[in-house]
Enzyme design. Structure first.
Site, short mmCIF file in Angstrom:
data_model
loop_
_atom_site.label_atom_id
_atom_site.label_comp_id
_atom_site.label_asym_id
_atom_site.label_seq_id
_atom_site.Cartn_x
_atom_site.Cartn_y
_atom_site.Cartn_z
N ARG A 1 0.82 -1.21 0.00
CA ARG A 1 0.00 0.00 0.00
C ARG A 1 0.86 1.27 0.00
NH1 ARG A 1 -2.33 -3.78 -0.96
NH2 ARG A 1 -4.32 -4.56 -0.19
N SER B 1 -11.72 -0.38 2.20
CA SER B 1 -10.95 -0.65 3.42
C SER B 1 -10.27 0.62 3.92
CB SER B 1 -9.89 -1.73 3.14
OG SER B 1 -10.50 -2.95 2.79
N GLU C 1 -5.59 3.67 5.18
CA GLU C 1 -5.21 3.57 3.76
C GLU C 1 -5.48 4.87 3.02
OE1 GLU C 1 -6.34 0.33 1.34
OE2 GLU C 1 -5.98 -1.20 2.87
#
Length: 353
Positions: free
Chosen positions: A172, A245, A341
């Protein structure tokens, strides 16, 4: 809306961004500049309102939480070109503009007989956002499929083609995320294959395919399985505001994971880099009873513990405060720090969360 001399540029003042962020946070920008073509960017940055400014680059707002309204101009790339650049034996090089919707690209690649992106089906957002976050799902990260990223560097006025190695992809993470104001991603090249073995090792895919009676799955079968799973598990942003998410799965030292596993034998633990383990943020949050919890219009989805949701009129600050409350409880109970995120606009993630 006004236009610059270049017809590829459109400028809007006091722009409403409510429909341009999937949390549905009500927020406005002082300026919104939309560029249809990458080659129009040098002229756009040489003129007001971008001249001398560091704009916020926005795709579809599916990986962003507006905690406060942006004070800088907002820039969107709207080009939608998709084409095969080259074919070499069993592989092909597929190019897509930054403004292309990600899921549309996945389905287009399958129509072209190109495999490799199917595990990433139905992820919201645009192609331009994909390398920044190094999006991943069901055992595949987009960095594994990227040949190069095309980008504009406002400080130098250069158009660049950065190889996958130059992009410093990690979990990520990427060069673009580490230096968010240095580049404007304008397009991406993907190295995809014609045929080959799909990635089936991630939990859920094999079971979904078996339930469908598919013994020898093709890439399209995998995409359809992923779409079905995601639709069951993740709330639709068109129905309830969310950015998918919200929390990353934490990476911890192996010794810490082993100690937690001794206390919680049912805790999912996955291998990561040498000496490290990846934990399930969803499991940690669910274990503390936060799945389906809410405070006013800010809450956690009832269907998935990783998804922060806006039930209606939550502000970005209320959503962030609720996320911090969840992360603080996880830290207190398990000694594990969670990180978001999405990019936070107008705030930073507190180190004590």
């Amino acid at each position: 809306m006004t236009a610059m001399a270049d017809p590829g540029i459109r400028i809007r003042r006091d722009a409403d961004l409510t429909s341009l962020n999937t949390f549905g946070v009500r927020v406005r920008a002082p300026w919104l500049v939309e560029a249809e073509r990458a080659d129009a960017l040098p002229a756009a940055f040489a003129a007001a309102p971008l001249r001398g400014a560091t704009p916020l680059v926005l795709g579809s707002g599916s990986n962003m939480l507006f905690v406060e309204a942006p004070t800088m101009p907002v820039l969107r790339l709207t080009g939608t070109d998709v084409r095969i650049l080259a074919g070499e034996g069993d592989t092909a090089l597929l190019y897509a503009d930054a403004g292309v919707q990600w899921h549309a690209l996945v389905m287009r690649s399958l129509e072209l007989g190109l495999d490799g992106l199917e595990n990433l089906a139905l992820i919201p957002g645009t192609v331009g956002a994909a390398p920044i976050q190094n999006i991943g799902a069901y055992g595949v990260e987009v960095g594994q499929r990227i040949e190069a990223v095309h980008a504009f560097e406002p400080a130098t006025g250069r158009m660049l083609r950065l190889s996958a190695a130059d992009c410093a992809f990690a979990y990520r993470d990427s060069l673009f995320k580490q230096a968010p104001d240095r580049f404007v991603v304008t397009g991406v090249e993907f190295r995809l294959r014609r045929g080959g073995m799909p990635v089936l090792g991630y939990a859920g895919i094999a079971e979904e395919l078996a339930a469908r009676g598919i013994v020898s799955p093709r890439a399209r079968d995998v995409a359809e399985a992923v779409i079905a799973i995601r639709r069951r598990k993740l709330p639709d942003p068109a129905v309830i505001g969310n950015a998918g998410s919200f929390f990353k799965n934490p990476i911890v030292p192996a010794a810490q994971a082993d100690a937690l596993l001794a206390l919680h034998p049912d805790m999912p633990v996955f291998r990561a880099a040498e000496g490290q383990r990846k934990l399930s943020a969803a499991w940690l949050i669910d274990r503390l009873g936060f799945k389906g919890a809410r405070d006013g219009d800010a809450g956690i989805a009832a269907s998935h513990a990783l998804v922060l949701v806006n039930h209606g009129d939550a502000t970005g600050r209320q959503l962030l405060d609720f996320a911090c409350r969840v992360a603080g409880a996880v830290r207190a109970a398990f000694g594990v720090a969670l990180e978001p995120e999405p990019r936070l606009v107008g705030a930073t993630w507190p180190t004590e969360a």
